[in-house]
Write an enzyme that holds these catalytic residues in place. Sequence first.
Site, PDB file in Angstrom:
ATOM      1  N   ASN A   1     -35.031 -30.358  47.318  1.00 22.46           N
ATOM      2  CA  ASN A   1     -36.246 -30.360  46.501  1.00 22.46           C
ATOM      3  C   ASN A   1     -36.579 -31.794  46.102  1.00 22.46           C
ATOM      4  O   ASN A   1     -35.869 -32.728  46.469  1.00 22.46           O
ATOM      5  CB  ASN A   1     -36.081 -29.446  45.288  1.00 22.46           C
ATOM      6  CG  ASN A   1     -34.973 -29.905  44.380  1.00 22.46           C
ATOM      7  OD1 ASN A   1     -35.064 -30.951  43.750  1.00 22.46           O
ATOM      8  ND2 ASN A   1     -33.885 -29.139  44.330  1.00 22.46           N
TER       9      ASN A   1
ATOM     10  N   ASP B   1     -25.422 -19.491  38.917  1.00 28.79           N
ATOM     11  CA  ASP B   1     -26.276 -20.146  37.926  1.00 28.79           C
ATOM     12  C   ASP B   1     -25.369 -20.926  36.970  1.00 28.79           C
ATOM     13  O   ASP B   1     -24.697 -20.345  36.111  1.00 28.79           O
ATOM     14  CB  ASP B   1     -27.110 -19.105  37.174  1.00 28.79           C
ATOM     15  CG  ASP B   1     -28.191 -19.779  36.349  1.00 28.79           C
ATOM     16  OD1 ASP B   1     -27.874 -20.761  35.648  1.00 28.79           O
ATOM     17  OD2 ASP B   1     -29.346 -19.332  36.411  1.00 28.79           O
ATOM     18  N   ILE B   2     -25.338 -22.237  37.144  1.00 38.20           N
ATOM     19  CA  ILE B   2     -24.395 -23.085  36.407  1.00 38.20           C
ATOM     20  C   ILE B   2     -24.652 -22.989  34.903  1.00 38.20           C
ATOM     21  O   ILE B   2     -23.750 -22.776  34.095  1.00 38.20           O
ATOM     22  CB  ILE B   2     -24.527 -24.557  36.877  1.00 38.20           C
ATOM     23  CG1 ILE B   2     -24.316 -24.646  38.385  1.00 38.20           C
ATOM     24  CG2 ILE B   2     -23.547 -25.453  36.129  1.00 38.20           C
ATOM     25  CD1 ILE B   2     -24.707 -25.982  39.003  1.00 38.20           C
TER      26      ILE B   2
ATOM     27  N   LYS C   1     -36.732 -17.589  30.376  1.00 43.41           N
ATOM     28  CA  LYS C   1     -35.515 -18.271  30.862  1.00 43.41           C
ATOM     29  C   LYS C   1     -34.575 -18.576  29.703  1.00 43.41           C
ATOM     30  O   LYS C   1     -33.359 -18.459  29.815  1.00 43.41           O
ATOM     31  CB  LYS C   1     -35.894 -19.584  31.566  1.00 43.41           C
ATOM     32  CG  LYS C   1     -35.974 -19.411  33.060  1.00 43.41           C
ATOM     33  CD  LYS C   1     -36.316 -20.682  33.793  1.00 43.41           C
ATOM     34  CE  LYS C   1     -36.833 -20.266  35.176  1.00 43.41           C
ATOM     35  NZ  LYS C   1     -37.489 -21.293  35.907  1.00 43.41           N
TER      36      LYS C   1
ATOM     37  N   LYS D   1     -30.920 -16.951  29.936  1.00 39.08           N
ATOM     38  CA  LYS D   1     -29.751 -17.825  30.135  1.00 39.08           C
ATOM     39  C   LYS D   1     -29.012 -18.090  28.822  1.00 39.08           C
ATOM     40  O   LYS D   1     -27.998 -18.757  28.804  1.00 39.08           O
ATOM     41  CB  LYS D   1     -30.186 -19.138  30.800  1.00 39.08           C
ATOM     42  CG  LYS D   1     -30.865 -18.918  32.141  1.00 39.08           C
ATOM     43  CD  LYS D   1     -30.898 -20.152  33.017  1.00 39.08           C
ATOM     44  CE  LYS D   1     -31.714 -19.893  34.275  1.00 39.08           C
ATOM     45  NZ  LYS D   1     -31.320 -20.712  35.409  1.00 39.08           N
TER      46      LYS D   1
HETATM   47  O1  PMT Z   1     -35.538 -35.424  38.555  1.00 38.25           O
HETATM   48  P1  PMT Z   1     -36.980 -35.798  38.213  1.00 38.25           P
HETATM   49  O2  PMT Z   1     -37.763 -36.232  39.423  1.00 38.25           O
HETATM   50  O3  PMT Z   1     -37.048 -36.760  37.061  1.00 38.25           O
HETATM   51  O4  PMT Z   1     -37.719 -34.451  37.729  1.00 38.25           O
HETATM   52  C1  PMT Z   1     -37.301 -33.836  36.558  1.00 38.25           C
HETATM   53  C2  PMT Z   1     -37.270 -32.306  36.703  1.00 38.25           C
HETATM   54  C3  PMT Z   1     -38.683 -31.779  36.911  1.00 38.25           C
HETATM   55  C4  PMT Z   1     -36.391 -31.891  37.898  1.00 38.25           C
HETATM   56  C5  PMT Z   1     -36.620 -31.749  35.364  1.00 38.25           C
HETATM   57  O5  PMT Z   1     -37.433 -32.113  34.278  1.00 38.25           O
HETATM   58  C6  PMT Z   1     -36.452 -30.256  35.427  1.00 38.25           C
HETATM   59  O6  PMT Z   1     -37.344 -29.469  35.187  1.00 38.25           O
HETATM   60  N1  PMT Z   1     -35.216 -29.820  35.796  1.00 38.25           N
HETATM   61  C7  PMT Z   1     -34.877 -28.398  36.011  1.00 38.25           C
HETATM   62  C8  PMT Z   1     -35.380 -27.971  37.373  1.00 38.25           C
HETATM   63  C9  PMT Z   1     -35.051 -26.517  37.679  1.00 38.25           C
HETATM   64  O7  PMT Z   1     -34.298 -26.273  38.595  1.00 38.25           O
HETATM   65  O8  PMT Z   1     -35.572 -25.634  36.882  1.00 38.25           O
HETATM   66  P2  PMT Z   1     -35.384 -24.041  36.999  1.00 38.25           P
HETATM   67  O9  PMT Z   1     -36.438 -23.503  36.151  1.00 38.25           O
HETATM   68  O10 PMT Z   1     -35.353 -23.620  38.442  1.00 38.25           O
HETATM   69  O11 PMT Z   1     -33.939 -23.791  36.397  1.00 38.25           O
HETATM   70  C10 PMT Z   1     -33.732 -23.441  35.048  1.00 38.25           C
HETATM   71  C11 PMT Z   1     -32.465 -24.086  34.501  1.00 38.25           C
HETATM   72  O12 PMT Z   1     -31.309 -23.521  35.131  1.00 38.25           O
HETATM   73  C12 PMT Z   1     -32.356 -25.577  34.705  1.00 38.25           C
HETATM   74  O13 PMT Z   1     -31.766 -26.118  33.552  1.00 38.25           O
HETATM   75  C13 PMT Z   1     -31.417 -25.717  35.896  1.00 38.25           C
HETATM   76  O14 PMT Z   1     -30.669 -26.940  35.863  1.00 38.25           O
HETATM   77  C14 PMT Z   1     -30.506 -24.532  35.690  1.00 38.25           C
HETATM   78  N2  PMT Z   1     -29.956 -23.957  36.939  1.00 38.25           N
HETATM   79  C15 PMT Z   1     -30.784 -23.414  37.873  1.00 38.25           C
HETATM   80  C16 PMT Z   1     -30.239 -22.836  38.998  1.00 38.25           C
HETATM   81  C17 PMT Z   1     -28.821 -22.822  39.162  1.00 38.25           C
HETATM   82  N3  PMT Z   1     -28.280 -22.287  40.242  1.00 38.25           N
HETATM   83  N4  PMT Z   1     -28.043 -23.386  38.234  1.00 38.25           N
HETATM   84  C18 PMT Z   1     -28.577 -23.934  37.121  1.00 38.25           C
HETATM   85  O15 PMT Z   1     -27.846 -24.455  36.278  1.00 38.25           O
END
Ligand code: PMT
Length: 423
Positions: A215, A313-314, A346, A350
Amino acid sequence: MIQRILLGVNGSIAAYKAAQLVRLLTGQGLEVRVLMSRGAQAFVTPLTFQALSGQPVASELLDAGQESAMGHIELARWADLILIAPASANSLARLAVGLADDLLGAVCLASRAPLWLAPAMNSAMWQHPASQANLALLQQRGAHLLEPERGELACGEQGDGRMMEPAQILQRLLAAQPDQSKPDPLRPTPLKGQRALVTAGPTQEPLDPVRYLGNRSSGKMGYALAEALRDAGAEVCLISGPVALPGPAGVERILVEQALQMHRAVLDRVQAGGVDLFIACAAVADYRPVRVATEKIKKGSASLHLELQPNPDILAEVAALPAGLRPFCVGFAAETQDLEQQAEAKRQAKRVDLLAANRVGPGLGFGQEDNQLLLLWADGRLELPLLPKRQLAQRLVEQLVKLSAASCQPPAKNSSWPLKAGS
Ligand code: PMT
Protein backbone atom coordinates in the site's frame (compact mmCIF):
# COMPACT_ATOMS: atom_id res chain seq x y z
CA MET A 1 13.07 33.64 17.39
CA ILE A 2 14.58 33.01 13.97
CA GLN A 3 15.34 36.28 12.13
CA ARG A 4 18.46 35.59 10.08
CA ILE A 5 18.70 32.69 7.70
CA LEU A 6 21.88 31.62 5.97
CA LEU A 7 20.89 29.74 2.83
CA GLY A 8 23.50 27.37 1.41
CA VAL A 9 22.87 26.48 -2.25
CA ASN A 10 24.59 23.42 -3.75
CA GLY A 11 25.03 22.43 -7.38
CA SER A 12 21.77 20.87 -8.51
CA ILE A 13 19.07 21.70 -11.02
CA ALA A 14 16.93 22.39 -7.92
CA ALA A 15 19.11 25.50 -7.33
CA TYR A 16 16.50 27.47 -9.30
CA LYS A 17 13.94 26.62 -6.59
CA ALA A 18 16.25 28.22 -4.02
CA ALA A 19 15.64 31.56 -5.74
CA GLN A 20 11.91 31.22 -5.03
CA LEU A 21 12.75 30.20 -1.49
CA VAL A 22 14.68 33.45 -0.93
CA ARG A 23 11.67 35.40 -2.14
CA LEU A 24 9.35 33.52 0.23
CA LEU A 25 11.69 33.91 3.21
CA THR A 26 12.29 37.61 2.70
CA GLY A 27 8.52 38.00 2.18
CA GLN A 28 8.15 36.85 5.80
CA GLY A 29 10.43 39.70 6.92
CA LEU A 30 13.38 37.36 7.44
CA GLU A 31 16.93 38.44 6.63
CA VAL A 32 18.54 36.05 4.18
CA ARG A 33 22.17 35.72 3.12
CA VAL A 34 23.05 33.26 0.42
CA LEU A 35 26.15 31.16 0.21
CA MET A 36 26.70 29.35 -3.09
CA SER A 37 28.96 26.45 -3.93
CA ARG A 38 30.83 26.57 -7.25
CA GLY A 39 28.49 23.87 -8.55
CA ALA A 40 25.46 26.02 -7.74
CA GLN A 41 26.87 28.87 -9.84
CA ALA A 42 26.74 26.59 -12.89
CA PHE A 43 22.93 26.57 -12.53
CA VAL A 44 22.04 30.05 -11.20
CA THR A 45 24.14 33.21 -11.08
CA PRO A 46 25.07 34.89 -7.77
CA LEU A 47 23.49 38.06 -9.16
CA THR A 48 20.04 36.41 -9.01
CA PHE A 49 20.40 35.69 -5.30
CA GLN A 50 21.97 39.08 -4.63
CA ALA A 51 19.01 40.83 -6.24
CA LEU A 52 16.46 38.70 -4.37
CA SER A 53 18.12 38.85 -0.94
CA GLY A 54 19.45 42.39 -1.20
CA GLN A 55 22.74 41.10 0.21
CA PRO A 56 26.07 40.16 -1.32
CA VAL A 57 26.44 36.46 -2.08
CA ALA A 58 29.38 34.58 -0.55
CA SER A 59 31.03 31.65 -2.26
CA GLU A 60 34.78 31.49 -1.57
CA LEU A 61 36.54 30.63 1.67
CA LEU A 62 39.91 32.07 0.79
CA ASP A 63 38.83 35.27 -0.96
CA ALA A 64 40.17 38.39 0.73
CA GLY A 65 37.38 40.56 -0.74
CA GLN A 66 34.56 38.33 0.48
CA GLU A 67 36.19 37.67 3.86
CA SER A 68 36.55 41.39 4.47
CA ALA A 69 32.82 41.91 3.77
CA MET A 70 31.69 39.21 6.19
CA GLY A 71 34.10 36.37 6.99
CA HIS A 72 33.10 32.78 7.56
CA ILE A 73 33.20 33.13 11.35
CA GLU A 74 31.03 36.23 11.23
CA LEU A 75 28.58 34.47 8.91
CA ALA A 76 28.49 31.52 11.31
CA ARG A 77 27.71 33.85 14.23
CA TRP A 78 25.24 35.94 12.23
CA ALA A 79 22.95 33.03 11.34
CA ASP A 80 20.01 32.06 13.56
CA LEU A 81 19.43 29.11 11.27
CA ILE A 82 21.39 27.49 8.43
CA LEU A 83 19.32 26.03 5.62
CA ILE A 84 20.97 24.06 2.82
CA ALA A 85 18.59 23.84 -0.13
CA PRO A 86 19.32 22.04 -2.33
CA ALA A 87 21.68 19.84 -0.33
CA SER A 88 23.64 17.54 -2.65
CA ALA A 89 24.87 14.03 -1.81
CA ASN A 90 28.38 15.45 -1.84
CA SER A 91 27.41 18.15 0.62
CA LEU A 92 25.80 15.63 3.03
CA ALA A 93 28.99 13.56 2.93
CA ARG A 94 31.22 16.58 3.52
CA LEU A 95 29.10 17.84 6.41
CA ALA A 96 28.95 14.37 7.98
CA VAL A 97 32.75 14.14 7.93
CA GLY A 98 33.12 17.75 9.10
CA LEU A 99 35.23 19.03 6.19
CA ALA A 100 36.01 22.74 6.35
CA ASP A 101 37.89 23.29 3.11
CA ASP A 102 35.05 25.22 1.50
CA LEU A 103 32.95 28.12 2.75
CA LEU A 104 29.78 26.15 3.56
CA GLY A 105 31.68 23.44 5.44
CA ALA A 106 33.65 26.01 7.43
CA VAL A 107 30.54 28.03 8.33
CA CYS A 108 28.61 24.92 9.40
CA LEU A 109 31.48 23.80 11.64
CA ALA A 110 31.83 27.23 13.18
CA SER A 111 28.13 27.79 13.79
CA ARG A 112 25.88 26.65 16.63
CA ALA A 113 22.75 27.56 14.66
CA PRO A 114 20.28 24.77 13.87
CA LEU A 115 20.98 23.10 10.54
CA TRP A 116 18.16 22.26 8.12
CA LEU A 117 18.77 20.14 5.05
CA ALA A 118 16.61 19.90 1.92
CA PRO A 119 18.33 17.20 -0.14
CA ALA A 120 17.98 16.97 -3.92
CA MET A 121 19.60 14.22 -5.93
CA ASN A 122 19.05 11.21 -8.16
CA SER A 123 16.97 8.57 -6.34
CA ALA A 124 19.72 5.91 -6.43
CA MET A 125 22.11 8.41 -4.83
CA TRP A 126 19.49 9.30 -2.21
CA GLN A 127 18.79 5.67 -1.35
CA HIS A 128 22.47 4.67 -1.32
CA PRO A 129 23.49 3.45 2.13
CA ALA A 130 26.32 5.99 2.16
CA SER A 131 23.91 8.94 1.74
CA GLN A 132 21.49 7.49 4.29
CA ALA A 133 24.30 6.87 6.78
CA ASN A 134 25.60 10.43 6.32
CA LEU A 135 22.13 11.80 6.83
CA ALA A 136 21.50 9.63 9.89
CA LEU A 137 24.74 10.90 11.42
CA LEU A 138 23.81 14.51 10.73
CA GLN A 139 20.35 13.95 12.23
CA GLN A 140 21.87 12.37 15.32
CA ARG A 141 23.83 15.60 15.70
CA GLY A 142 20.58 17.53 15.52
CA ALA A 143 20.21 18.40 11.83
CA HIS A 144 16.61 18.67 10.61
CA LEU A 145 15.59 16.91 7.43
CA LEU A 146 13.24 18.40 4.86
CA GLU A 147 12.46 15.14 3.12
CA PRO A 148 12.89 14.98 -0.65
CA GLU A 149 9.77 14.20 -2.61
CA ARG A 150 8.90 11.54 -5.11
CA GLY A 151 8.44 12.49 -8.74
CA GLU A 152 10.18 13.03 -12.04
CA LEU A 153 13.85 13.85 -11.55
CA ALA A 154 16.14 15.90 -13.76
CA CYS A 155 17.89 12.68 -14.86
CA GLY A 156 14.56 11.52 -16.37
CA GLU A 157 13.93 8.86 -13.71
CA GLN A 158 10.92 8.68 -11.44
CA GLY A 159 11.71 8.32 -7.76
CA ASP A 160 12.58 9.94 -4.46
CA GLY A 161 15.04 12.79 -4.64
CA ARG A 162 13.19 15.94 -5.73
CA MET A 163 13.81 18.87 -3.40
CA MET A 164 10.81 19.74 -1.24
CA GLU A 165 8.81 22.62 -2.73
CA PRO A 166 9.86 26.07 -1.42
CA ALA A 167 6.37 26.85 -0.03
CA GLN A 168 6.46 23.68 1.99
CA ILE A 169 9.99 24.37 3.24
CA LEU A 170 8.79 27.75 4.45
CA GLN A 171 5.81 26.14 6.17
CA ARG A 172 8.06 23.64 7.94
CA LEU A 173 10.48 26.33 9.12
CA LEU A 174 7.66 28.49 10.43
CA ALA A 175 6.04 25.51 12.15
CA ALA A 176 9.30 24.78 13.97
CA GLN A 177 9.59 28.30 15.38
CA PRO A 178 9.32 28.21 19.15
CA ASP A 179 5.88 29.11 20.47
CA GLN A 180 6.26 32.63 21.80
CA SER A 181 3.28 32.17 24.09
CA LYS A 182 5.40 29.64 26.03
CA PRO A 183 8.58 31.44 27.01
CA ASP A 184 9.82 28.51 29.14
CA PRO A 185 12.53 26.87 27.04
CA LEU A 186 12.42 23.67 29.10
CA ARG A 187 10.43 21.07 27.23
CA PRO A 188 7.92 19.21 29.41
CA THR A 189 8.47 15.44 29.44
CA PRO A 190 5.16 14.02 30.72
CA LEU A 191 5.99 10.54 29.41
CA LYS A 192 9.32 10.24 31.20
CA GLY A 193 9.75 6.69 32.49
CA GLN A 194 7.13 5.29 30.08
CA ARG A 195 7.78 2.83 27.28
CA ALA A 196 6.04 3.25 23.98
CA LEU A 197 5.72 0.98 20.97
CA VAL A 198 4.74 2.40 17.58
CA THR A 199 4.04 0.62 14.29
CA ALA A 200 4.55 2.58 11.07
CA GLY A 201 4.66 2.26 7.31
CA PRO A 202 3.20 -0.37 5.01
CA THR A 203 3.57 -4.13 4.99
CA GLN A 204 4.51 -6.08 1.87
CA GLU A 205 2.90 -9.49 1.36
CA PRO A 206 4.94 -11.55 -1.13
CA LEU A 207 3.29 -13.16 -4.15
CA ASP A 208 6.45 -14.54 -5.68
CA PRO A 209 10.18 -13.70 -5.44
CA VAL A 210 9.69 -10.32 -7.15
CA ARG A 211 6.11 -9.17 -6.42
CA TYR A 212 4.13 -8.26 -3.36
CA LEU A 213 0.79 -6.80 -2.25
CA GLY A 214 1.44 -3.46 -0.59
CA ASN A 215 0.00 0.00 0.00
CA ARG A 216 1.00 3.65 -0.24
CA SER A 217 1.97 4.33 3.38
CA SER A 218 5.25 6.28 3.58
CA GLY A 219 5.72 5.90 7.34
CA LYS A 220 5.77 9.70 7.84
CA MET A 221 2.85 9.77 10.30
CA GLY A 222 4.16 6.85 12.38
CA TYR A 223 7.73 8.19 12.42
CA ALA A 224 6.45 11.62 13.48
CA LEU A 225 4.58 9.93 16.34
CA ALA A 226 7.70 8.06 17.43
CA GLU A 227 9.57 11.39 17.51
CA ALA A 228 6.77 13.15 19.40
CA LEU A 229 6.69 10.38 22.02
CA ARG A 230 10.48 10.55 22.34
CA ASP A 231 10.30 14.34 22.74
CA ALA A 232 7.67 13.85 25.46
CA GLY A 233 10.21 11.76 27.38
CA ALA A 234 9.13 8.20 26.49
CA GLU A 235 11.52 5.38 25.62
CA VAL A 236 10.35 4.48 22.13
CA CYS A 237 10.55 1.37 19.98
CA LEU A 238 9.40 1.80 16.37
CA ILE A 239 8.40 -1.29 14.41
CA SER A 240 8.45 -0.23 10.81
CA GLY A 241 7.51 -1.69 7.46
CA PRO A 242 9.65 -0.85 4.42
CA VAL A 243 9.95 2.95 4.06
CA ALA A 244 12.54 5.39 2.73
CA LEU A 245 12.89 7.26 6.05
CA PRO A 246 15.95 7.14 8.29
CA GLY A 247 15.42 5.86 11.85
CA PRO A 248 14.68 8.76 14.22
CA ALA A 249 17.57 9.56 16.55
CA GLY A 250 17.16 8.12 20.03
CA VAL A 251 14.47 5.68 18.93
CA GLU A 252 15.03 1.94 18.64
CA ARG A 253 13.85 0.77 15.22
CA ILE A 254 12.94 -2.77 14.19
CA LEU A 255 12.47 -3.23 10.44
CA VAL A 256 9.99 -5.80 9.15
CA GLU A 257 8.35 -6.49 5.79
CA GLN A 258 5.29 -8.66 6.25
CA ALA A 259 2.24 -8.38 8.51
CA LEU A 260 3.13 -11.66 10.24
CA GLN A 261 6.61 -10.32 11.03
CA MET A 262 5.14 -7.08 12.39
CA HIS A 263 2.66 -9.10 14.43
CA ARG A 264 5.46 -11.23 15.93
CA ALA A 265 7.67 -8.23 16.68
CA VAL A 266 4.84 -6.35 18.43
CA LEU A 267 3.50 -9.30 20.42
CA ASP A 268 7.01 -10.34 21.55
CA ARG A 269 7.57 -6.85 22.92
CA VAL A 270 4.20 -6.42 24.58
CA GLN A 271 4.04 -9.92 26.05
CA ALA A 272 7.49 -9.43 27.59
CA GLY A 273 5.79 -6.77 29.73
CA GLY A 274 6.59 -3.16 30.48
CA VAL A 275 5.00 -1.49 27.44
CA ASP A 276 2.86 1.42 28.63
CA LEU A 277 1.69 2.85 25.31
CA PHE A 278 0.98 1.27 21.94
CA ILE A 279 0.24 3.30 18.80
CA ALA A 280 -0.74 1.27 15.73
CA CYS A 281 -0.14 3.63 12.83
CA ALA A 282 1.05 1.05 10.31
CA ALA A 283 -1.06 0.27 7.28
CA VAL A 284 -1.02 -3.48 7.83
CA ALA A 285 -2.25 -5.67 4.98
CA ASP A 286 -5.54 -7.25 6.04
CA TYR A 287 -4.86 -10.23 3.74
CA ARG A 288 -1.86 -12.17 2.44
CA PRO A 289 -1.63 -14.65 -0.43
CA VAL A 290 -2.38 -18.24 0.60
CA ARG A 291 0.45 -19.47 -1.63
CA VAL A 292 3.74 -17.68 -2.32
CA ALA A 293 5.19 -18.90 -5.63
CA THR A 294 8.81 -19.96 -5.34
CA GLU A 295 9.50 -18.82 -8.93
CA LYS A 296 8.33 -15.68 -10.73
CA ILE A 297 4.69 -16.08 -11.85
CA LYS A 298 4.69 -16.21 -15.64
CA LYS A 299 2.40 -14.13 -17.82
CA GLY A 300 -0.38 -16.11 -19.52
CA SER A 301 -3.46 -15.33 -21.56
CA ALA A 302 -5.93 -16.63 -18.93
CA SER A 303 -6.97 -14.46 -15.99
CA LEU A 304 -5.07 -15.06 -12.78
CA HIS A 305 -6.82 -15.67 -9.46
CA LEU A 306 -5.11 -15.02 -6.17
CA GLU A 307 -6.41 -16.65 -3.03
CA LEU A 308 -5.93 -14.53 0.06
CA GLN A 309 -6.17 -15.33 3.75
CA PRO A 310 -6.65 -12.87 6.63
CA ASN A 311 -3.70 -11.59 8.61
CA PRO A 312 -3.93 -11.36 12.39
CA ASP A 313 -5.21 -8.00 13.64
CA ILE A 314 -2.23 -6.75 15.64
CA LEU A 315 -4.02 -3.85 17.29
CA ALA A 316 -7.08 -5.88 18.31
CA GLU A 317 -4.84 -8.60 19.81
CA VAL A 318 -2.82 -6.12 21.86
CA ALA A 319 -5.98 -4.35 23.05
CA ALA A 320 -7.42 -7.72 24.17
CA LEU A 321 -4.45 -8.60 26.42
CA PRO A 322 -5.18 -8.93 30.13
CA ALA A 323 -4.68 -5.94 32.45
CA GLY A 324 -1.07 -5.81 33.55
CA LEU A 325 0.17 -6.61 30.04
CA ARG A 326 -2.23 -4.41 28.09
CA PRO A 327 -0.77 -0.99 27.20
CA PHE A 328 -2.85 2.12 26.60
CA CYS A 329 -3.86 1.49 22.96
CA VAL A 330 -4.13 4.04 20.16
CA GLY A 331 -5.41 2.90 16.79
CA PHE A 332 -5.77 4.61 13.45
CA ALA A 333 -8.59 4.35 10.94
CA ALA A 334 -7.91 5.14 7.30
CA GLU A 335 -11.24 5.77 5.59
CA THR A 336 -12.40 6.91 2.17
CA GLN A 337 -16.03 7.51 3.24
CA ASP A 338 -18.26 7.96 6.34
CA LEU A 339 -15.16 8.85 8.38
CA GLU A 340 -16.64 9.25 11.85
CA GLN A 341 -19.11 6.37 11.57
CA GLN A 342 -16.51 3.90 10.28
CA ALA A 343 -13.91 5.07 12.76
CA GLU A 344 -16.26 4.79 15.72
CA ALA A 345 -17.14 1.25 14.65
CA LYS A 346 -13.41 0.41 14.53
CA ARG A 347 -12.80 1.99 17.94
CA GLN A 348 -15.45 -0.19 19.51
CA ALA A 349 -14.64 -3.38 17.57
CA LYS A 350 -10.92 -3.19 18.38
CA ARG A 351 -11.55 -1.90 21.91
CA VAL A 352 -8.90 0.82 21.71
CA ASP A 353 -8.59 3.72 24.15
CA LEU A 354 -8.08 6.39 21.50
CA LEU A 355 -8.72 6.22 17.79
CA ALA A 356 -7.26 8.65 15.24
CA ALA A 357 -9.29 8.74 12.05
CA ASN A 358 -8.05 10.18 8.79
CA ARG A 359 -9.45 10.46 5.31
CA VAL A 360 -7.33 8.73 2.70
CA GLY A 361 -7.37 8.81 -1.08
CA PRO A 362 -5.67 10.81 -3.84
CA GLY A 363 -3.74 13.64 -2.14
CA LEU A 364 -4.97 12.66 1.34
CA GLY A 365 -3.26 10.85 4.21
CA PHE A 366 -0.92 8.35 2.57
CA GLY A 367 2.46 9.79 1.60
CA GLN A 368 1.46 13.43 2.25
CA GLU A 369 3.41 15.89 4.38
CA ASP A 370 0.24 17.15 6.06
CA ASN A 371 -2.68 15.31 7.55
CA GLN A 372 -5.90 15.98 9.43
CA LEU A 373 -7.19 13.78 12.26
CA LEU A 374 -10.42 13.19 14.12
CA LEU A 375 -9.68 11.79 17.58
CA LEU A 376 -12.34 9.61 19.19
CA TRP A 377 -12.40 8.11 22.66
CA ALA A 378 -15.07 6.62 24.93
CA ASP A 379 -16.59 9.92 25.99
CA GLY A 380 -15.09 12.53 23.73
CA ARG A 381 -13.93 13.68 20.35
CA LEU A 382 -11.44 16.26 19.06
CA GLU A 383 -10.88 17.51 15.53
CA LEU A 384 -7.27 18.36 14.72
CA PRO A 385 -6.81 20.67 11.70
CA LEU A 386 -4.68 20.11 8.60
CA LEU A 387 -1.10 20.33 9.89
CA PRO A 388 2.37 18.98 9.07
CA LYS A 389 2.48 15.41 10.41
CA ARG A 390 5.13 16.34 12.98
CA GLN A 391 2.86 18.96 14.56
CA LEU A 392 -0.16 16.72 14.33
CA ALA A 393 1.78 13.98 16.12
CA GLN A 394 2.57 16.40 18.96
CA ARG A 395 -1.11 17.27 19.30
CA LEU A 396 -2.09 13.61 19.32
CA VAL A 397 0.53 12.84 21.98
CA GLU A 398 -0.80 15.72 24.12
CA GLN A 399 -4.25 14.14 24.02
CA LEU A 400 -2.82 10.69 24.70
CA VAL A 401 -1.01 12.04 27.77
CA LYS A 402 -4.28 13.41 29.17
CA LEU A 403 -6.29 10.25 28.49
CA SER A 404 -3.69 7.72 29.58
CA ALA A 405 -3.11 9.60 32.84
CA ALA A 406 -6.87 9.61 33.44
CA SER A 407 -7.18 5.88 32.67
CA CYS A 408 -4.60 5.15 35.41
CA GLN A 409 -3.60 1.73 34.12
CA PRO A 410 -1.27 0.00 36.58
CA PRO A 411 2.14 -0.02 34.87
CA ALA A 412 3.54 -3.51 34.20
CA LYS A 413 7.21 -2.80 34.55
CA ASN A 414 9.94 -5.13 33.44
CA SER A 415 13.53 -4.16 32.75
CA SER A 416 14.09 -6.33 29.66
CA TRP A 417 13.76 -3.48 27.16
CA PRO A 418 17.04 -2.87 25.36
CA LEU A 419 17.31 0.68 24.06
CA LYS A 420 19.62 0.93 21.07
CA ALA A 421 20.47 3.95 18.99
CA GLY A 422 18.21 4.58 15.94
CA SER A 423 19.09 1.99 13.31
O1 PMT B 1 2.44 6.46 6.44
P1 PMT B 1 1.90 7.78 5.89
O2 PMT B 1 2.14 7.93 4.41
O3 PMT B 1 2.34 8.96 6.71
O4 PMT B 1 0.29 7.72 6.01
C1 PMT B 1 -0.29 7.68 7.27
C2 PMT B 1 -1.47 6.71 7.33
C3 PMT B 1 -2.59 7.21 6.42
C4 PMT B 1 -1.04 5.30 6.87
C5 PMT B 1 -1.92 6.64 8.85
O5 PMT B 1 -2.34 7.92 9.26
C6 PMT B 1 -3.03 5.64 9.04
O6 PMT B 1 -4.20 5.88 8.82
N1 PMT B 1 -2.64 4.41 9.46
C7 PMT B 1 -3.55 3.26 9.62
C8 PMT B 1 -3.82 2.65 8.26
C9 PMT B 1 -4.74 1.45 8.33
O7 PMT B 1 -4.31 0.36 8.02
O8 PMT B 1 -5.94 1.67 8.79
P2 PMT B 1 -7.10 0.57 8.96
O9 PMT B 1 -8.31 1.37 9.13
O10 PMT B 1 -7.05 -0.42 7.83
O11 PMT B 1 -6.69 -0.20 10.28
C10 PMT B 1 -7.21 0.14 11.55
C11 PMT B 1 -6.16 -0.02 12.64
O12 PMT B 1 -5.85 -1.41 12.82
C12 PMT B 1 -4.84 0.67 12.38
O13 PMT B 1 -4.39 1.18 13.60
C13 PMT B 1 -3.93 -0.46 11.90
O14 PMT B 1 -2.55 -0.21 12.22
C14 PMT B 1 -4.46 -1.62 12.70
N2 PMT B 1 -4.32 -2.94 12.03
C15 PMT B 1 -4.95 -3.19 10.85
C16 PMT B 1 -4.85 -4.44 10.28
C17 PMT B 1 -4.07 -5.44 10.94
N3 PMT B 1 -3.94 -6.64 10.40
N4 PMT B 1 -3.44 -5.15 12.08
C18 PMT B 1 -3.56 -3.93 12.65
O15 PMT B 1 -2.97 -3.67 13.70
